[in-house]
Scaffold this motif. Structure first.
Motif, mmCIF file in Angstrom:
data_model
loop_
_atom_site.group_PDB
_atom_site.id
_atom_site.type_symbol
_atom_site.label_atom_id
_atom_site.label_comp_id
_atom_site.label_asym_id
_atom_site.label_seq_id
_atom_site.Cartn_x
_atom_site.Cartn_y
_atom_site.Cartn_z
ATOM 1 N N ARG A 273 0.835 -1.202 0.000
ATOM 2 C CA ARG A 273 0.000 0.000 0.000
ATOM 3 C C ARG A 273 0.867 1.248 0.000
ATOM 4 O O ARG A 273 2.059 1.218 0.322
ATOM 5 N N HIS A 293 -4.251 0.886 -2.089
ATOM 6 C CA HIS A 293 -3.750 -0.488 -2.083
ATOM 7 C C HIS A 293 -3.132 -0.817 -3.443
ATOM 8 O O HIS A 293 -3.499 -0.222 -4.471
ATOM 9 N N GLU A 352 -10.249 3.863 1.398
ATOM 10 C CA GLU A 352 -9.475 3.160 0.368
ATOM 11 C C GLU A 352 -9.657 3.908 -0.945
ATOM 12 O O GLU A 352 -10.802 4.152 -1.386
#
Length: 988
Positions: A273, A293, A352
């Protein structure tokens, strides 16, 4: 008291529902109530001589009714309670090594007594006894874990827990290492490290400790965890600080999945990541933690040059040129970032992000983020990143990361349909490469063979039940090309071109054959006749079984050979050695053509007799589209075949997939074969003549699916014969034939007529016109003779022959005419050979110098003998019959002595795999062989004639013909002796 307690438990268990409430699962993290564990035995600690210390343990028993998920049928379950799990802290009582654990255990535990404390199932090893702990802090942590779900909650994690940076965990110090620090153990063997630089060595051994996760590597399984010791007061202070900051901060913008975040700045990068910071002013002051990610990232367009220090950092994190983060570095601004997942806990938003575009090759929506593999049903199209290449025997392919926390495996046969790419998989699928895959339907483990099941790998070696996704690149390509692709590979059909992986560890179906693994759980069988086109067939294409070599070495038997064969083998030792070396080299090259694990392209011919297997072909003509089966041979056809198996009764061969044959023992070779199984191993290429063909109906039982079976004759005499062979019906009395001596007995000679299988006996009285003293001196096996049929018993099928020379005096091709021609031709040949021998000997004498005077004398003597023999041969009429007879006797005696003096090593050994007629082998020069045969014929004739000189009734014409024979025999023996001595000189 114990009995009353058990009675009370029996009464309590009879109450409705109480048993269900008190039973707990037999799994790590389950809490056991007090009085449920009974001590059965105490095992003291072990301190080994190498310094290793193993803490002692107590064997405790828990009744099965208090546990769920117990697989055994016993009334109780035995567990281990280690002496280092009796309390949260041992204080300063322990030394190094902690030998005081035994005394502490004896105070706390009593054999036969129940433990009046709550217990915790710490781990359940595979196939081992469960491990119990009495640490009250761990029990309280697990009890409070379910009621608290904020970022400040304390957990006792296991390998399946979803850890994150900054999580608070509680465990115990299991080991201290002066090189690294203190190792902290959690549930089910999960271990973290407090580094030496973070005062890890200051912690006490076996002490329960509270830590914070400072670094986490999820690319390995179990994850690598770095810890820092904290206290509960530190957690409370930080919690109050964040709460007060949230109260005074401006209202935050709510982030939704799919929102365009804008530009972000990279703050930190590792393999899995990249931590980023939101630049947009709308998020200023907001409590947001964002990351990208590796599965959600794609390389930036500009690729600036990296410094040596930056490249070194990339190598440390295993970020190669194929990795999406290779061109990223701290401080870069990533544009056009979108939110793909968000989680808000205690006022902190964990976001994310992804910088990949919405439109991709296969997936039109934004990247998928799921928390469980079951959320991706078969047929789902996903993007993944290669994390490692697996080359282990159970499975061969690449491990990939689909999204955070979800991994998958792509078998090699599902990666590409190009065998060249698969044979160099590490170069073509480097770590960090992005793959577009389709989720396959998982196979049923009960119906799938063990060799095809997805086993645990280094990528995920601590998972009890592997739940990785099974993925396929080829299925994804089929879906993108609008083909009707299913959720798993289908069985190949006739005519399909597939890629298979050679598997020599698999049980061979219908050997000799090559076994291959295909897509899915299917297997393929390639018959040895389908490895190459018939014109390109090679001997032993699959190599030779090493076990056969060891057996042949121990059971080697020396073959009986004639004198002429022995002389010929001596003269050709060098040629044979060179040929054997070339042959071994060729065999090794052939063996390397089909190594284990090689990927190769094949054509499917149909279903095999075994369930789930298909018949394959590697022929070039098949790959070009020719699917016609090989023709069935006709009688009298010459055909190639591969040996299937060999017994003492004969040999079975395979001509094609549906045609097999047999060869009886006597038709394997003209010569005697001491060990047929060694001479004709499975896979040897042979050639034979078809005698009889038996065609089978497909419905006929016992034919094993064969179209025909044939009888074959592999004898060289049969293969080289032209025209129709002579049968017993063609034989007439008083007819004359040419034959070969096959066996000699004291009562006569057995002769086989040429170009036939007909044999007969010439009685000793019919072997010569004169008295025969010793028939073994007159004929040798292999002699070419003329016979006349004097007796024919059709009922018994027996023939009587006559070898008397008087029966052939009036023939046009009599011995006198042939001998006169032979003598004249032999004189010319002998003159040429004499000059060649002299030249060779002169060259050798010039090269060796004066040190080889003995050899020079020998050469001079041999040259003088040759000249003398030539003079004698040119003046036939000046010699008398008595002298020639004496010379013949002397020469025969010297010849016998020379043969007796030969070393045993010069005799030919047992035949190798090239015995008899072998297609493609080099043909030996026939000149020496003919000379040797003629010398044997003449020597036997001279012996019979010398004995015939004792008879006074012999006519003069008959004597003169024998005189020429004897002189020619003497000439040949001298030449053979010179050749033998010359070979000995050449060998030093």
């Amino acid at each position: 008291a114990e009995k009353s307690l058990e009675a009370q438990e029996t009464v309590n268990s009879s109450s409705v529902g109480e048993k269900d409430l008190s039973a707990v699962p037999l799994a790590a993290g389950s809490i056991l109530m007090s009085k449920r564990m009974k001590v059965l035995q105490l095992v003291n600690s072990l301190h080994r001589s190498d310094g290793t210390f193993l803490p002692g343990y107590a064997v405790v028993s828990i009744k099965s009714k208090f546990l769920t998920g117990v697989t055994s049928n016993s009334d109780s379950v035995e567990c281990k309670l280690s002496f280092d799990q009796l309390m949260d802290s041992y204080g300063d009582e322990l030394s190094c090594p902690p030998v005081e654990l035994d005394s502490v255990a004896q105070k706390e535990l009593k054999v036969g007594k129940r433990i009046d404390k709550e217990g915790l199932i710490l781990s359940v090893p595979n196939g081992g006894e469960p491990i119990i702990s009495l640490r009250s802090s761990l029990i309280d942590t697990i009890r409070n874990e379910a009621s608290s779900s904020d970022d400040f909650s304390i957990v006792c994690p296991s390998p399946s827990s979803n850890l994150f940076m900054g999580a608070y965990v509680r465990g115990y110090v299991a080991r201290k290492d002066e090189r690294f620090g203190s190792f902290v153990r959690f549930l089910n063997g999960l271990t973290g490290l407090i580094p030496k630089l973070k005062k890890g060595l200051d912690e006490s051994l076996y002490e329960t400790i509270l830590c914070k996760v400072t670094a986490l590597d999820i690319t390995s399984s179990p994850p690598k965890i770095l810890l820092k010791k904290v206290s509960e007061s530190d957690i409370s202070k930080k919690k109050r600080k964040i709460e007060s900051r949230n109260k005074g901060s401006v209202s935050q913008r709510q982030i939704q999945v799919g929102d365009l975040i804008g530009d972000v700045k990279v703050t930190d990068i590792n393999f899995a990541r990249a931590k980023v910071q939101l630049i947009d002013k709308a998020f200023f002051g907001a409590n947001i933690r964002a990351r990208i990610h590796v599965t959600m990232a794609e390389p930036i367009a500009a690729k600036p040059k990296l410094s040596k220090q930056e490249k070194k950092a990339k190598d440390e994190h295993k970020i190669g040129k194929s990795h999406p983060f290779y061109s990223w570095k701290a401080g870069d601004v990533i544009k056009g970032v979108r939110c793909v997942a968000v989680d808000t806990r205690d006022g902190v938003s964990f976001v994310e992000l992804a910088n990949r575009s919405e439109k991709s090759d296969l997936v039109s929506s934004s990247p998928i983020v799921v928390s469980d593999p079951s959320q991706l049903p078969p047929g789902s199209l996903v993007h993944s990143i290669v994390t490692s290449v697996s080359a282990s025997s159970p499975h061969f392919g690449v491990w990939v990361q689909v999204c955070p926390g979800i991994s998958g495996f792509v078998p090699a046969l599902e990666l590409s349909s190009d065998p060249d790419i698969l044979n160099d998989i590490e170069s073509n699928y480097k770590v960090g490469t992005r793959l577009s895959c389709c989720v396959m339907e998982k196979s049923n483990p009960e119906k799938t063979p063990l060799r095809h099941q997805l086993q645990r790998d280094d990528h995920d070696n601590n998972t009890k039940e592997h739940n990785a996704l099974e993925l396929s690149v080829l299925l994804a390509e089929e879906q993108s090309n609008a083909k009707q692709a299913g959720f798993k590979p289908t069985k190949p059909q006739r005519g399909d071109v597939v890629v298979g992986r050679i598997n020599k560890k698999m049980r061979v179906l219908g050997p000799p054959a090559l076994m291959l693994n295909l897509r899915g759980t299917f297997t393929g069988r390639c018959c040895i006749t389908e490895l190459n086109d018939m014109d390109d067939w090679a001997n032993m294409p699959l190599g030779k079984d090493p076990s056969n070599d060891s057996k042949s070495g121990s059971n080697e038997v020396q073959r009986v050979v004639s004198d002429s064969e022995a002389d010929l083998s001596n003269n050709e030792n060098d040629d044979d050695d060179e040929e054997s070396r070339d042959e071994d080299k060729a065999k090794s090259e052939i063996r390397e053509e089909y190594p284990d694990g090689k990927f190769i392209k094949c054509r499917v011919l149909g279903s095999a007799r075994a369930k789930g297997a298909v018949e394959l072909s590697l022929r070039d003509s098949r790959l070009e589209g020719d699917l016609e089966e090989d023709c069935v041979p006709e009688p009298n056809d010459m055909t190639h075949a591969y040996v299937i198996s060999t017994t003492k009764k004969g040999c079975f061969v395979r001509i094609s997939r549906y045609v097999e044959g047999r060869v009886i023992l006597k038709e394997l070779s003209d010569d005697f074969i001491p060990n047929p199984t060694v001479m004709f191993p499975p896979g040897r290429l042979v050639v034979g003549k078809v005698k009889r063909v038996t065609k089978h109906d497909g419905k006929q039982k016992g034919n094993r699916g064969l179209a025909a079976t044939v009888d074959i004759d592999m004898r060289e005499s049969v293969l080289l014969s032209s025209g129709n062979r002579i049968t017993l019906d063609d034989i007439q009395e008083n007819s004359k034939y040419t034959g070969v001596v096959t066996r000699i007995e004291s009562y006569g000679v057995f002769v086989r007529i040429e170009n036939s299988d007909v044999s007969g006996l010439a009685h000793v009285s019919e072997c010569s016109d004169s008295y025969v003293k010793n028939i073994f001196d007159l004929y040798n096996p292999g002699d070419l003779v003329k016979v006349m049929v004097i007796k024919f018993d059709k009922e018994e099928k027996r023939l009587g022959f006559s070898l008397k020379a008087s029966n052939f005096v009036d023939d046009d091709d009599s011995d006198d005419a042939s001998l006169s021609d032979e003598a004249s031709s032999s004189e010319e040949d002998s003159d040429e050979e004499e000059e060649e021998v002299k030249d060779a000997l002169d060259e050798r004498s010039d090269g060796e110098g004066d040190s080889d005077s003995d050899d020079e004398n020998f050469v001079a003597k041999m040259a003088a003998k040759m000249e003398q023999a030539g003079d004698v041969h040119s003046d036939n009429d000046s010699e008398s019959s008595d002298d020639s007879s004496a010379d013949s006797d002397d020469d025969s005696e010297s010849d016998e002595k020379s043969l007796e003096q030969r070393p045993e090593e010069s005799l030919p050994q047992a035949m190798d795999a090239n015995v008899g007629f072998d297609w493609g082998s080099t043909i030996k020069p026939t000149k020496i062989t003919k000379l040797a045969e003629s010398s044997d014929d003449e020597s036997t004739d001279s012996s019979s004639d010398s004995s015939g000189d004792e008879s006074e009734d012999e006519d003069a014409g008959f004597k003169s013909s024998h005189k020429a024979r004897k002189k020619a025999a003497a000439k040949r023996r001298e030449e053979e002796e010179i050749s033998r001595r010359e070979a000995a000189l050449a060998d030093g």
